[in-house]
Write a protein that holds these residues in place. Structure first.
Motif: not given
Length: 165
Positions: A155-160
């Motif tokens: 939950e410290v890394q945005l993803v796409h």
């Protein structure tokens, strides 16, 4: 995130669940609405239409949305655990009523959690600071191609799903 569009797409069971959730948290509805409008405004200003696709801009929109809901709701609900639970449940309802495929839903839920994590990690709830942090995270967003890929990120890394170019 048009409310009327959301309600038209919901089935009777989902509408009942949304009504029950809303009535149990009636004083959090207006702050949630305000936060939603502000999240879309920031996303439009910073990323234009890119935030409507599964790009890093979409990851930003979900994270700032959750951050802003928590910020606005914290003003009238001092219990951080209740604010976290509300934010997670109301944004989860959005994903339930307006589902995409399994991977895009999982991505949205993950990015929602990132926004809540950023909110609760810092005592100072300055929107400019949050925008700076989340924009930096957006620039470092990781592309995922499967649910297994998604599990690699906390939950410290945005993803796409889609690269912006």
């Amino acid at each position: 995130m048009n409310l009327w569009h959301l309600l038209k797409r919901a089935n009777l069971k989902q509408l009942w669940e949304l009504l029950t959730l809303s009535l149990g948290n009636i004083r959090l509805l207006w702050p949630t609405y305000k936060a939603t409008k502000q999240a879309v405004k920031y996303s439009n200003e910073l990323y234009g239409a890119q935030h409507h696709k599964n790009t890093p801009a979409n990851a930003f929109r979900h994270a700032i949305w959750n951050w802003l809901i928590a910020k606005e709701c914290r003003k009238c609900q001092k219990n951080s655990k209740k604010v976290l639970k509300w934010t997670e449940r109301i944004t989860g309802m959005h994903e339930k009523i307006l589902p995409g495929d399994a991977l895009s839903n999982a991505m949205d839920i993950h990015n929602n959690a990132v926004g809540r994590s950023v909110f609760f990690k810092f005592d100072e709830h300055d929107p400019e600071k949050a925008l700076t942090i989340l924009r930096k995270m957006t620039n470092q967003s990781k592309k995922v191609n499967s649910l297994d890929d998604l599990k690699l990120y906390s939950e410290v890394q945005l993803v796409h799903l889609i690269d912006p170019h």
